[in-house]
Design a protein around this motif. Structure first.
Motif, PDB file in Angstrom:
ATOM      1  N   LEU A  26      17.795  24.134  17.013  1.00 58.82           N
ATOM      2  CA  LEU A  26      18.862  23.181  16.474  1.00 58.82           C
ATOM      3  C   LEU A  26      18.180  22.007  15.447  1.00 58.82           C
ATOM      4  O   LEU A  26      19.218  21.264  14.850  1.00 58.82           O
ATOM      5  CB  LEU A  26      19.761  22.485  17.482  1.00 58.82           C
ATOM      6  CG  LEU A  26      20.714  23.827  17.965  1.00 58.82           C
ATOM      7  CD1 LEU A  26      21.509  22.909  19.299  1.00 58.82           C
ATOM      8  CD2 LEU A  26      21.512  24.265  17.125  1.00 58.82           C
ATOM      9  N   PRO A  86      34.246  25.601  20.192  1.00 60.13           N
ATOM     10  CA  PRO A  86      32.753  25.074  20.697  1.00 60.13           C
ATOM     11  C   PRO A  86      31.991  26.657  20.786  1.00 60.13           C
ATOM     12  O   PRO A  86      32.394  27.377  21.246  1.00 60.13           O
ATOM     13  CB  PRO A  86      33.010  24.475  21.994  1.00 60.13           C
ATOM     14  CG  PRO A  86      34.318  25.277  22.343  1.00 60.13           C
ATOM     15  CD  PRO A  86      35.078  25.374  21.133  1.00 60.13           C
ATOM     16  N   THR A 115      29.957  26.208  24.836  1.00 54.73           N
ATOM     17  CA  THR A 115      30.827  26.436  26.009  1.00 54.73           C
ATOM     18  C   THR A 115      31.871  27.696  25.879  1.00 54.73           C
ATOM     19  O   THR A 115      32.762  27.696  26.629  1.00 54.73           O
ATOM     20  CB  THR A 115      31.585  25.204  26.383  1.00 54.73           C
ATOM     21  OG1 THR A 115      32.305  24.909  25.293  1.00 54.73           O
ATOM     22  CG2 THR A 115      30.444  24.087  26.814  1.00 54.73           C
ATOM     23  N   TRP A 154      21.235  27.779  24.940  1.00 54.36           N
ATOM     24  CA  TRP A 154      20.005  26.864  25.345  1.00 54.36           C
ATOM     25  C   TRP A 154      19.828  27.530  26.775  1.00 54.36           C
ATOM     26  O   TRP A 154      20.571  27.123  27.600  1.00 54.36           O
ATOM     27  CB  TRP A 154      20.384  25.464  25.265  1.00 54.36           C
ATOM     28  CG  TRP A 154      19.070  24.760  25.553  1.00 54.36           C
ATOM     29  CD1 TRP A 154      17.736  24.935  25.779  1.00 54.36           C
ATOM     30  CD2 TRP A 154      19.291  23.085  25.868  1.00 54.36           C
ATOM     31  NE1 TRP A 154      17.233  23.798  26.135  1.00 54.36           N
ATOM     32  CE2 TRP A 154      17.788  22.799  26.057  1.00 54.36           C
ATOM     33  CE3 TRP A 154      20.309  22.299  25.629  1.00 54.36           C
ATOM     34  CZ2 TRP A 154      17.742  21.372  26.208  1.00 54.36           C
ATOM     35  CZ3 TRP A 154      20.121  20.894  25.829  1.00 54.36           C
ATOM     36  CH2 TRP A 154      18.667  20.366  26.300  1.00 54.36           C
ATOM     37  N   GLU A 186      10.758  26.848  19.780  1.00 52.68           N
ATOM     38  CA  GLU A 186      11.686  25.889  20.637  1.00 52.68           C
ATOM     39  C   GLU A 186      12.762  25.015  19.665  1.00 52.68           C
ATOM     40  O   GLU A 186      12.330  24.682  18.446  1.00 52.68           O
ATOM     41  CB  GLU A 186      11.105  25.006  21.363  1.00 52.68           C
ATOM     42  CG  GLU A 186      10.202  25.806  22.695  1.00 52.68           C
ATOM     43  CD  GLU A 186      11.010  26.008  24.059  1.00 52.68           C
ATOM     44  OE1 GLU A 186      11.423  24.877  24.294  1.00 52.68           O
ATOM     45  OE2 GLU A 186      11.308  27.197  24.251  1.00 52.68           O
ATOM     46  N   SER A 187      13.681  24.544  20.378  1.00 50.25           N
ATOM     47  CA  SER A 187      14.402  23.460  19.562  1.00 50.25           C
ATOM     48  C   SER A 187      14.985  24.023  18.179  1.00 50.25           C
ATOM     49  O   SER A 187      15.096  23.359  17.047  1.00 50.25           O
ATOM     50  CB  SER A 187      13.687  22.373  19.339  1.00 50.25           C
ATOM     51  OG  SER A 187      13.455  21.426  20.669  1.00 50.25           O
ATOM     52  N   GLU A 192      16.305  30.372  22.858  1.00 49.40           N
ATOM     53  CA  GLU A 192      17.545  29.654  22.185  1.00 49.40           C
ATOM     54  C   GLU A 192      17.914  30.528  21.115  1.00 49.40           C
ATOM     55  O   GLU A 192      17.111  31.179  20.293  1.00 49.40           O
ATOM     56  CB  GLU A 192      17.008  28.402  21.768  1.00 49.40           C
ATOM     57  CG  GLU A 192      16.766  27.358  22.771  1.00 49.40           C
ATOM     58  CD  GLU A 192      16.207  25.953  21.850  1.00 49.40           C
ATOM     59  OE1 GLU A 192      16.896  25.505  21.304  1.00 49.40           O
ATOM     60  OE2 GLU A 192      14.964  25.820  22.250  1.00 49.40           O
ATOM     61  N   CYS A 198      21.329  25.082  34.199  1.00 53.07           N
ATOM     62  CA  CYS A 198      21.255  23.700  34.782  1.00 53.07           C
ATOM     63  C   CYS A 198      22.410  22.953  34.482  1.00 53.07           C
ATOM     64  O   CYS A 198      22.448  21.828  34.951  1.00 53.07           O
ATOM     65  CB  CYS A 198      19.829  23.116  34.367  1.00 53.07           C
ATOM     66  SG  CYS A 198      18.383  23.990  34.613  1.00 53.07           S
ATOM     67  N   ASN A 199      23.286  23.406  33.604  1.00 57.13           N
ATOM     68  CA  ASN A 199      24.352  22.470  33.436  1.00 57.13           C
ATOM     69  C   ASN A 199      25.445  23.516  33.695  1.00 57.13           C
ATOM     70  O   ASN A 199      25.988  24.569  33.036  1.00 57.13           O
ATOM     71  CB  ASN A 199      24.500  22.142  31.727  1.00 57.13           C
ATOM     72  CG  ASN A 199      25.869  21.420  31.596  1.00 57.13           C
ATOM     73  OD1 ASN A 199      26.890  21.457  32.111  1.00 57.13           O
ATOM     74  ND2 ASN A 199      25.786  20.543  30.700  1.00 57.13           N
ATOM     75  N   PRO A 200      26.327  23.223  34.794  1.00 55.20           N
ATOM     76  CA  PRO A 200      27.443  24.140  35.564  1.00 55.20           C
ATOM     77  C   PRO A 200      28.419  24.411  34.264  1.00 55.20           C
ATOM     78  O   PRO A 200      29.048  25.357  34.433  1.00 55.20           O
ATOM     79  CB  PRO A 200      28.040  23.346  36.442  1.00 55.20           C
ATOM     80  CG  PRO A 200      26.912  22.347  36.743  1.00 55.20           C
ATOM     81  CD  PRO A 200      26.173  21.970  35.540  1.00 55.20           C
ATOM     82  N   GLY A 201      28.646  23.546  33.399  1.00 49.93           N
ATOM     83  CA  GLY A 201      29.546  23.904  32.444  1.00 49.93           C
ATOM     84  C   GLY A 201      29.205  25.023  31.477  1.00 49.93           C
ATOM     85  O   GLY A 201      30.079  25.586  30.551  1.00 49.93           O
ATOM     86  N   GLN A 258      18.140  27.070  29.238  1.00 49.80           N
ATOM     87  CA  GLN A 258      18.047  26.148  30.359  1.00 49.80           C
ATOM     88  C   GLN A 258      19.221  25.394  30.700  1.00 49.80           C
ATOM     89  O   GLN A 258      19.515  25.109  31.635  1.00 49.80           O
ATOM     90  CB  GLN A 258      16.953  24.868  30.074  1.00 49.80           C
ATOM     91  CG  GLN A 258      16.339  24.258  31.238  1.00 49.80           C
ATOM     92  CD  GLN A 258      15.294  23.162  30.836  1.00 49.80           C
ATOM     93  OE1 GLN A 258      14.933  23.035  29.705  1.00 49.80           O
ATOM     94  NE2 GLN A 258      15.106  22.437  31.893  1.00 49.80           N
ATOM     95  N   ALA A 259      20.070  25.173  29.727  1.00 49.88           N
ATOM     96  CA  ALA A 259      21.728  24.641  30.073  1.00 49.88           C
ATOM     97  C   ALA A 259      22.381  25.519  30.578  1.00 49.88           C
ATOM     98  O   ALA A 259      23.227  25.308  31.401  1.00 49.88           O
ATOM     99  CB  ALA A 259      22.208  24.146  28.599  1.00 49.88           C
TER     100      ALA A 259
END
Lengths: 662, 662
Positions: free
Chosen positions: B582, B335, B338, B397, B579-580, B654, B403-406, B399-400
Motif C-alpha cells: 500500500l 470496503p 473487510t 494483509w 512488503e507494504s 499482501e 490477528c485482527n478478528p474483523g 497478518q491482519a
C-alpha cells in the motif's frame, strides 16, 4: 518465580507523583468543575437508577439488597459494584479539591451501606451475595470479584486522603485479609488471579497509604502468578465444564491472551488482548518494578511500553484496534474506522505513563500521557458532562456506523450513559485527580510533565516551597512558574520539552536562558539552582499547526497526514467541509491560518488551509457509472480542521483525522 | 397482489439463452475441462466423505439414512442436500458437453438413492426425515427445505436435458405436487416462502422445460408473498417462540431485510440483506417479469440492478460488503479489506445479468456479467480445482487476516473445500454451463454477449445456421465469427462493444465496416443482413492497460486507481512488489509495459510501470517514532500488477486492487 518484595526503602520512594497540587487552569479547571458540578451529581443519580433516559444501573440497589435493606433481584453487569466504587473514588478526589458537606454526607451514607453489605468474614461483592451465594471465587475469569475489590480500594484510599475517614478503608482491609486467606500458594488456597486486572494497582495504592508490605506482596503474587503454567484461566475454565459467566453455553477454547495470561508477565513484550486489562496490569507492573527494584519487571514494562507507543497507538493516544475483545491486534494495525480506542484504555495508558515517569524521568512518557489526555480522553466527554464516547474513532461515516455491522460499535455522537458504564466514571476520577499528573518528583528534582496551571506545595531543598504554574495551553505556549519559598532553596525544576514544540525559550527573572537541545536530559531541561522567593521562570513553547505523518508501515495512514497544533490533534468534519470529507486532499506544504471556532465551545481555535477536493465529473449522457477511465477532477477547496476533542458537537456528520496528501 | 401468470406466449419466449452452444476456447475450455476432470470427481469424493483433509460432508450418507439403507446421525448443515443437488446439476451440464458412461452410472445410482429417500407423499428432505420428523415446514426461515428442493429441480432439469432420463425430474415433480398442497392462500395452507430464495428460479427452469404453467404460478406465488404483511418470517419466528434453527437460544428481534422480506418485492429498489439470497430472488423476478409481462416486477428489477451495479458492486464484480449476514450494506460502502464478496453472490449476479439481458438487450448487463465472471468468480478457484476462496477481497494483509478478528473471514490463500460447501459446486455448475451465457437471442437477432470461442447451432432466419466464434480473450481482442448456413439466411448478429474497449473494428469477409458509435443499439452493433455460408466477421477489440477510478463517493477507493486490461482487473502482490504494497503510488499518467507472467499459470500477462513508494526515512538517533513531522520520502519503484483472478498463487502475501495515485 515469586520474589518477595523488598522492604520499604525511602530512596526508592523518592520518585513520587505529588498529591499536594491544586489545579487552577483556564483550560482544565472548567472540566474539573464540570465533573464536580455535573458529572458526580449525575452519576449519583445514575447509580441510584434515577438518571432520565438511562438504563437502571442497580449499583446502589444491589448493595441495599446484599445488606438486607431491600428485596429484589440483582441488576446489571457482574461488575456493577465497581460503578459505585468509581463514583466514590471521584468523590474522594473531588473532596480533596473542595470540601462539600452535602456530598460527603451522601458518600458516608453509601459507605455505611457498603459496610452493611460486607460479610462477617470480610467478603464483599453484591453479585455473589445476591445471585450466586456459595459460588464465590469459582469464576475469576469472568466475574470480576477482585476487580471490584480493587476499585473499592482505590475509592477507600481517595476518600481517606480527602476526609481522614477510615470506615471504607477498614472495610477493604478486612476484605483483603479475607482475600489473603483465599489466594496463595498454600494448601487449599487458589493459585490464581482475576480475569480483569485492577486489584494489583489498587493494592499498591493501599501500600502507599498504609506502608504495610502485605499489600505489595499480594499485588506481586497476582502479577507473578499470571500466565504461569499450569494456566489458571484455562484450568478454571475446564473445571467449570468449559463454561463461564459470559459463555454460559460453553466454548470450544479459551484465549488466555485476552487476559494477558498467555505467558508469565516477565516474558511479555507485546501488548495483547483486552486493552484496558493490559494497561491496568502494566501500571501495576511498573509500580512493582519501582517499589521492589525488580529489573525483570522493569525490562518487561519498557518492552510493553515501546510496543504500544511505537506500533499500536493511534495519534490521539487511543489504543485497542478492534472491538472484538476490545483488544490490541498487532503491530502497525491501526484502522481508523473499525477502531476501538476505548476511553478507559487511554486512561489506563495515562496511568501506565505516569508509573513509567516514576520509574525513569523521560519526556516521552509525558508526551504520550499528554497525547492521550488532550485527545482521546478529553474527546470522549461531551461539554455537558452527560454524554460520552466509549469508542473513539479517527474516521467516521455516520451511515456506515448504522448500516455496516462491522462499524455498529462506532457512534457518531456521544451517547447518554452506557449499559456498561465503565468509561464515564473513569473520566470523572481521572479529571478530579488530574493534579497528580502535572509533576513527578525524584529527590529534589521536580519534573514538570504537563503544562497546566496549578500550585504545588512541597518540601524542596529542605524548605517549604510553592511552585505556582500558569499556562495558556493548549491554545498558546506561554507558561510561567513562580516560586514562593520560606528561604533560599536548592532544587531542580525540570522542564519538559514537548515533542510537538521544536523550540522552547526560557527566561529566569526576565533574563533569557541560553541552552542547546543537546543539554536536555531525557527530554527535560533541568534548572538546578538556588531558588529565591519570588523567582519567576517564563517558558515559551512553540505552538504551531503542523502535519504529522505515520510510519508507512501503518497501512491505514499511508499517503496521509494528520494536523496537530500543540498537544491537540485536529480533525476535519462535515459541519465545516461538507459531505465526503475523505475526498479532500492536502498539500504537504499546506499553510494554515487560524481563527476562533465560534460554533464550538471553550475558545477553541480552528485552522484553515487551501486544499483540494477530488470530484467525479457529472456526465449527462452516461449512466451513473461506478467505475470510469476518466479520473476525478481535483478542485480547489478550503479545508477547515477543528480540535479532535471537540468533534461530534455539531450533529451527525463525517469526521476524519487522517487526510490524503497530494 | 398475486397476478396469475399469463399463458405461454411464443413471442415472449423469443428471448432465450440458447443452450445449443458448444464451448471451444483456449482460455475457458481448460477450466471446463478442469471441472470435468478434477472438480466433479473431487466433489463426488467429497459428498461421499472421502475427500482427504476435508470435513465429512454427509451429503450422500444422509440420503442413505433417509432411504433406510444405512443407520446413523444426520451430518452437516441443514441444507446439506443441496450439495448433492449441485453436484448432479454440474454433472448434467458436463454430460451435455461430453457423455461419460461411468459418470452417468454414478449419477443414476445417486438418483436412485434420492428417489428411495422420497416420502410416499412426495416430500424430500433428509434433514427433516432423519433429524426432525414431524417438524416439516415449521422453520422455513432457517431450514432451507424449499431451497434444497430448488437445487434438486435445477439438477433434474440439467440431467434430463443431458440424458433424457426423467427419474429425478419425476421425483421433483412429485415433490412440487406436494409443495402445492402445503403452500398457498387456501384454508390450512402456508402463506409463506423459504428464507433462502432458490426454488423460484428453479421453478422457472422447470416451467421452461415442461411448459407447465403450474410451476410458473408457484414461483410467482413465492415471489409475490414475500414481504407482504402480516410478515411471514416474523410470524413464524414468533410462533417458534422467537427461536429458530440458527438461533436455538432465541433472539430479541428478527431482521426481515436479511431475507429480502422487509417489503413486497415490487416495492424493493435497494439491494439489502444476504447477497446470495438477494440475487437469486432478483433472477427469478426478472424471469417472471419477462414470462408474465409484469411491468411492476420489471421496474423493480431495473431499480435493483441499478442499485447494485452503480453503488454496491466491487470493480471485480463482487457484491456483499460485509461478512455479518454475508450481506449488502448501503450505497457506496465498498470496503476492500473487510469485504465479503462471496463467490456464490457473484454467480447469482451473473444469473441476474443473464435474465436482464433476456428482458432487454443492453450491453451493460453483459459488461457486469463479464466483470463478475473473469474476476470475482474465476479468481475464487485455484488452478488445481480443489482450493477455493469463499470471500474474495480486494485488499489483503495476511497478518491482519490472522490477528485482527474483523478480518478473520478473509483468507489470503484458497482453502480446501469448506464446511459450508456452497461455493465450489456453484463454480462447477457455472463453468460447465458457461455455453449458455455466450449468446442471447431475441427472434432473429443473435446477441454476442461474451467473446468466447464456441459453436452455436440454431434455426435463424428460417434456416439451420452454425455460428462459430473464435476469440483470443482475455489476452488479445481478436474475435472471428464464421457462419455456416444451409442456405442464405437473414438474421442479425449483434456484437457487444465492451465497456473496456474504447474502439471496435469490424470487417465482413475481409471488407472493413464503417460505423460510428452512435449507431450502436444499447451497446451492440447490429449486423443485420443476408448471411451466406462461409461468411466471416472479424472483430478487433481494443485491449489495453488502463486505470479505472471509482466514483468519489466510494470512500474506500478515493484518490486511488485500479488497473484493468480488457475484461481483467489487475492487482499488485507482494510476490512482485515486496512488503507494504500500500506504500506504492501510481501516476495517473502511468505507462504500462507488458510481459509474460512466467511464474503464473495459463499464459498470463503481467503489466509493469514506473511508480513510487512512500518510505519513512530511517533515523539513527531517534527512537522508532510512530508519528513524525518529517514526511515520508517518495522513492521511484517499479510496480508489477498481475491479473486479479490469479492472485494468491504464490504463497501468502499482501495484495491490493486499488492503489493510491499521486
Amino acid at each position: 518465580m515469586n520474589p518477595i518484595p523488598k522492604p520499604y526503602d525511602a530512596k526508592q520512594h523518592a520518585a513520587v507523583a505529588p498529591a499536594g497540587v491544586t489545579l487552577n487552569d483556564p483550560f482544565w479547571s472548567p472540566y474539573t468543575d464540570l465533573v464536580q458540578n455535573v458529572v458526580i451529581p449525575y452519576q449519583y443519580e445514575a447509580i441510584h437508577d434515577r438518571a432520565p433516559g438511562a438504563e437502571p444501573s442497580g449499583a446502589v440497589q444491589n448493595f441495599r439488597i446484599a445488606a438486607g435493606q431491600a428485596e429484589g433481584e440483582y441488576v446489571g453487569w457482574v461488575f456493577q459494584d465497581s460503578d459505585l466504587a468509581k463514583w466514590l473514588e471521584a468523590v474522594g478526589y473531588s473532596l480533596q479539591i473542595r470540601r462539600d458537606a452535602d456530598l460527603e454526607r451522601r458518600a458516608d451514607e453509601l459507605i455505611d451501606l457498603i459496610e452493611a453489605a460486607q460479610h462477617p468474614d470480610g467478603y464483599l461483592n453484591t453479585y455473589f451475595t445476591i445471585k450466586e451465594p456459595g459460588k464465590r471465587w469459582t469464576d475469576l475469569t469472568d466475574c470480576h470479584e477482585l476487580y471490584c475489590a480493587g476499585h473499592m480500594i482505590e475509592a477507600a484510599v481517595a476518600y481517606y486522603e480527602a476526609t481522614g475517614k477510615d470506615k471504607l478503608l477498614n472495610v477493604m482491609k478486612r476484605m483483603i485479609e479475607h482475600v489473603e486467606t483465599v489466594f496463595g500458594t498454600g494448601e487449599g488456597q487458589i493459585r490464581g488471579y482475576d480475569g480483569h486486572q485492577e486489584i494489583e494497582l489498587a493494592l499498591v495504592k493501599l501500600y502507599h497509604l498504609t506502608k504495610e508490605e502485605r499489600y505489595l506482596k499480594l499485588a506481586a503474587f497476582f502479577i507473578n502468578e499470571r500466565g504461569q503454567e499450569p494456566n489458571f484461566i484455562r484450568r478454571e475454565w475446564e473445571q467449570r465444564g468449559r463454561r463461564s459467566h459470559f459463555r454460559p453455553h460453553g466454548s470450544s477454547d479459551i484465549d488466555t491472551s485476552y487476559y494477558q495470561a498467555n505467558k508469565p508477565v516477565r516474558e511479555q513484550n507485546v501488548a495483547v488482548g483486552h486493552a484496558v486489562r493490559a494497561v491496568y496490569m502494566y501500571t501495576a507492573m511498573a509500580d512493582l518494578a519501582r517499589l521492589t527494584e525488580d529489573a525483570e519487571l522493569e525490562t518487561a514494562c519498557r518492552a510493553l511500553w515501546n510496543n504500544i507507543t511505537r506500533t499500536q497507538m493511534y495519534v490521539t493516544g487511543g489504543i485497542g484496534s478492534t472491538h472484538h475483545g476490545e483488544a490490541f491486534t498487532f503491530d502497525y494495525d491501526l484502522p481508523n474506522d473499525t477502531i476501538y480506542a476505548e476511553t478507559c484504555a487511554s486512561i489506563g495508558l495515562i496511568f501506565f505513563a505516569q508509573r513509567m515517569l516514576l520509574l525513569e524521568p523521560k519526556s516521552e512518557y509525558a508526551d504520550v500521557m499528554e497525547r492521550a489526555l488532550y485527545n482521546n480522553v478529553l474527546g470522549s466527554m461531551a461539554q455537558d458532562g452527560k454524554h460520552y464516547f466509549y469508542v473513539n474513532p479517527l474516521e467516521v461515516w455516520p451511515q456506515a456506523c448504522s448500516c455496516n455491522p462491522g462499524k455498529h460499535h462506532v457512534k457518531s455522537e456521544r451517547q447518554a450513559w452506557f449499559g456498561c458504564a465503565c468509561c464515564p466514571p473513569n473520566v470523572a476520577r481521572l479529571l478530579t485527580s488530574l493534579n497528580r499528573y502535572v509533576y513527578t518528583r525524584r529527590g529534589d528534582t521536580l519534573y514538570a510533565n504537563l503544562y497546566i496551571g496549578s500550585e504545588l506545595s512541597a518540601e524542596l531543598g529542605g524548605t517549604s516551597v510553592t511552585v505556582k504554574q500558569q499556562a495558556e495551553l493548549p491554545w498558546s505556549g506561554a507558561v510561567r512558574f513562580e516560586i514562593a519559598a520560606e528561604q533560599k532553596s536548592r532544587f531542580a525544576l525540570a522542564l519538559r520539552v514537548p515533542n510537538w514544540s521544536p523550540n522552547m525559550t526560557v527566561s529566569i527573572n526576565g533574563e533569557s536562558l541560553k541552552f542547546s537541545l543537546s543539554e536536555l536530559q531525557d527530554g527535560y531541561l533541568l534548572l538546578e539552582r538556588d531558588w529565591n522567593d519570588g523567582d519567576v521562570v517564563e517558558v515559551s513553547l512553540t505552538i504551531q499547526t503542523t502535519l504529522l505523518y505515520a510510519d508507512t508501515r501503518v497501512r491505514a495512514d499511508v499517503h496521509k497526514a494528520a494536523i496537530q497544533r500543540g498537544p491537540l490533534v485536529y480533525c476535519a468534519e462535515s459541519a465545516d467541509n461538507g459531505e465526503s470529507i475523505l475526498t479532500l486532499r492536502l498539500s504537504q506544504n499546506a499553510i494554515f491560518s487560524e481563527r476562533p471556532a465560534n460554533d464550538l465551545p471553550g475558545g477553541a481555535i480552528a485552522v484553515e488551509t487551501e486544499a483540494f477536493r477530488s470530484v467525479t465529473p457529472a456526465t449527462d449522457n452516461e449512466p451513473d457509472v461506478l467505475y470510469r477511465t476518466q479520473p476525478p477532477v481535483l478542485e480547489p477547496a478550503k479545508l477547515t480542521a477543528v480540535p479532535y476533542y471537540l468533534w461530534g458537537n455539531r450533529g451527525q456528520g463525517e469526521m476524519t483525522v487522517w487526510m490524503n496528501t497530494l
